[in-house]
Enzyme design. Structure first.
Site, PDB file in Angstrom:
ATOM      1  N   HIS A 163      -0.734   2.015  15.962  1.00  0.00           N
ATOM      2  CA  HIS A 163      -1.233   0.799  17.199  1.00  0.00           C
ATOM      3  C   HIS A 163      -0.281   0.675  18.088  1.00  0.00           C
ATOM      4  CE1 HIS A 163      -4.542  -0.411  14.321  1.00  0.00           C
ATOM      5  NE2 HIS A 163      -3.697  -0.386  13.341  1.00  0.00           N
TER       6      HIS A 163
ATOM      7  N   ARG B 293       0.624  -1.221  -0.031  1.00  0.00           N
ATOM      8  CA  ARG B 293      -0.087  -0.027   0.146  1.00  0.00           C
ATOM      9  C   ARG B 293       0.831   1.117  -0.052  1.00  0.00           C
ATOM     10  NH1 ARG B 293      -3.736  -1.412   5.054  1.00  0.00           N
ATOM     11  NH2 ARG B 293      -1.793  -2.272   5.498  1.00  0.00           N
TER      12      ARG B 293
ATOM     13  N   GLU C  35      -5.826   5.134  13.527  1.00  0.00           N
ATOM     14  CA  GLU C  35      -6.928   4.445  14.148  1.00  0.00           C
ATOM     15  C   GLU C  35      -7.739   5.055  15.238  1.00  0.00           C
ATOM     16  OE1 GLU C  35      -3.084   3.327  16.097  1.00  0.00           O
ATOM     17  OE2 GLU C  35      -3.644   3.760  14.185  1.00  0.00           O
TER      18      GLU C  35
ATOM     19  N   ASP D 166      -3.340  -6.457  15.367  1.00  0.00           N
ATOM     20  CA  ASP D 166      -2.626  -5.136  15.600  1.00  0.00           C
ATOM     21  C   ASP D 166      -2.327  -4.508  16.876  1.00  0.00           C
ATOM     22  OD1 ASP D 166      -1.308  -4.443  13.206  1.00  0.00           O
ATOM     23  OD2 ASP D 166      -3.233  -4.179  12.087  1.00  0.00           O
TER      24      ASP D 166
ATOM     25  N   TYR E 131      -1.211   4.623  10.418  1.00  0.00           N
ATOM     26  CA  TYR E 131      -1.525   3.739  11.484  1.00  0.00           C
ATOM     27  C   TYR E 131      -0.460   3.442  12.453  1.00  0.00           C
ATOM     28  CZ  TYR E 131      -5.560   2.499   8.757  1.00  0.00           C
ATOM     29  OH  TYR E 131      -6.928   2.509   8.155  1.00  0.00           O
TER      30      TYR E 131
ATOM     31  N   LYS F  11       1.595   1.992   7.165  1.00  0.00           N
ATOM     32  CA  LYS F  11       1.732   1.442   8.318  1.00  0.00           C
ATOM     33  C   LYS F  11       2.757   2.069   9.378  1.00  0.00           C
ATOM     34  CE  LYS F  11       0.587  -1.930   9.606  1.00  0.00           C
ATOM     35  NZ  LYS F  11      -0.372  -2.319  10.232  1.00  0.00           N
TER      36      LYS F  11
END
Length: 371
Positions: free
Chosen positions: A96, A15, A118, A270, A94, A75
């Site tokens: 996490h 991605r 998120e 995650d 993201y 990520k």
């Protein structure tokens, strides 16, 4: 603002943080976008498309991080990227962090402004930047689970939808949010016997109405979860506590009593996972067997359908990218409480309560960081 888009380096992650169309929008608003060479090549977005959209192409990640005031990723940064982060640089991706104390420490030490997709919210108490990937992951969970049920993977050798004269597989989905509802639709569409568990009665009523009796809805008591898991051929873990570590809802003792060759797909990995025996896996080695149960715990599931995922994520993130670029992070976060909810770390301080609690660190209110 100078916006940087590095190439993702997590294993099998194809991605990219911005599509050419998103770059074109940012450039039209007067911003400069620097994209690392090859960032979108794997999903048919070559450098030429980015150039045509107005982007500059950087020879490597170091140039992107050096020049960018805001880095837009998919990520979390990996260890080799930590030294590239700069104080007061906005990192929008993201993260996490609740399940990743090492990364959290690195972001604190780097003094970046870390805004996590998120935990950004909306007026309906939803998570608009998590929702697109949750939709993808929920649908993929059934594909992955169906494959893992095949005997060569170690599964029970059960066809998800059965055939005339043979019962379909039993699927238990723990969590009725975006992941769970999408998984339920896919499983029901394949004619599996589906049970979905949640602790929100209004949500269960909504699912029951939407899915027209094709699924069984249950209130998620410990007893109901245990009974459903023990009866299931495939269990989908779809539980989310925004910003926090996921509670462990299936322990090893329960695992030992499950059907041999049953499959667990932990979409919550995650955030630490909702099964006691879960540990992150990769697309190269997605499954492992423990206590006779197949575990699928890939931490970046949507990366397997990277083109679809990139467009879906980019559609959701672009308005926030533009707001941050046009207003600056302080003003944008001050004006928009929903975007402010995405602020996880600023100036070396943890600014999200659930992240602070999960990591055992002091919580600093976002308004204090903004001042």
């Amino acid at each position: 603002m100078h916006i940087g888009v590095p190439r993702e380096i997590k294993q099998r992650e194809y991605r990219v943080g911005m599509t050419p169309a998103a770059v074109r929008e940012a450039v039209a608003h007067g911003h400069r976008v620097l994209v690392e060479t090859g960032a979108g090549a794997a999903i048919d977005m070559p450098d030429e498309l980015y150039r045509a959209a107005g982007a500059d192409i950087a020879p490597g990640a170091a140039a992107v991080y050096r020049d960018a005031e805001m880095v837009v990723k998919v990520k979390e940064p990996l260890a080799v990227e930590y030294p590239l982060l700069r104080p007061n640089q906005v990192l929008f991706t993201y993260l996490h962090l609740a399940a990743d104390p090492v990364q959290a420490k690195a972001l604190i030490q780097s003094n970046v402004i870390a805004i996590a997709y998120e935990t950004v919210t909306d007026a309906k108490n939803g998570l608009p930047l998590l929702a697109p990937m949750s939709e993808v992951a929920g649908r993929m969970a059934i594909q992955a689970g169906a494959r893992a049920l095949e005997i060569e993977i170690g599964g029970r050798g059960v066809l998800l939808g059965g055939v005339p004269g043979v019962a379909p597989a039993k699927v238990a989905i723990i969590g009725g949010g975006v992941v769970g509802s999408n998984a339920a639709r896919m499983a029901a569409g394949l004619q599996a016997h589906v049970t979905i568990l949640d602790q929100s009665l209004p949500r269960l009523a909504q699912l029951d109405s939407e899915l027209g009796g094709r699924v069984t809805t249950l209130y998620a008591t410990r007893e109901a979860i245990e009974a459903s898991v023990l009866d299931a051929d495939l269990v989908i873990g779809a539980v989310l506590v925004p910003g926090a570590a996921t509670p462990k809802l299936v322990d090893r003792a329960t695992l030992k009593r499950m059907k041999r060759g049953a499959v667990l797909v932990d979409v919550a990995i995650d955030q630490g996972g909702c099964f006691e025996t879960s540990r992150p896996t990769t697309h190269d080695a997605p499954t492992y067997i423990e206590e006779g149960i197949v575990h699928y715990c890939v931490a970046n599931m949507p990366g397997a359908v990277a083109r679809t995922s990139t467009f879906a994520l980019g559609n959701a993130t672009l308005p926030f990218v533009l707001a941050l670029a046009e207003q600056g992070w302080r003003r944008a976060l001050h004006r928009d409480r929903h975007l402010r909810a995405g602020l996880n770390i600023a100036g070396g301080k943890v600014t999200h309560p659930a992240v602070a609690q999960a990591l055992g660190l002091k919580f600093t209110h976002p308004e204090e960081a903004l001042s």
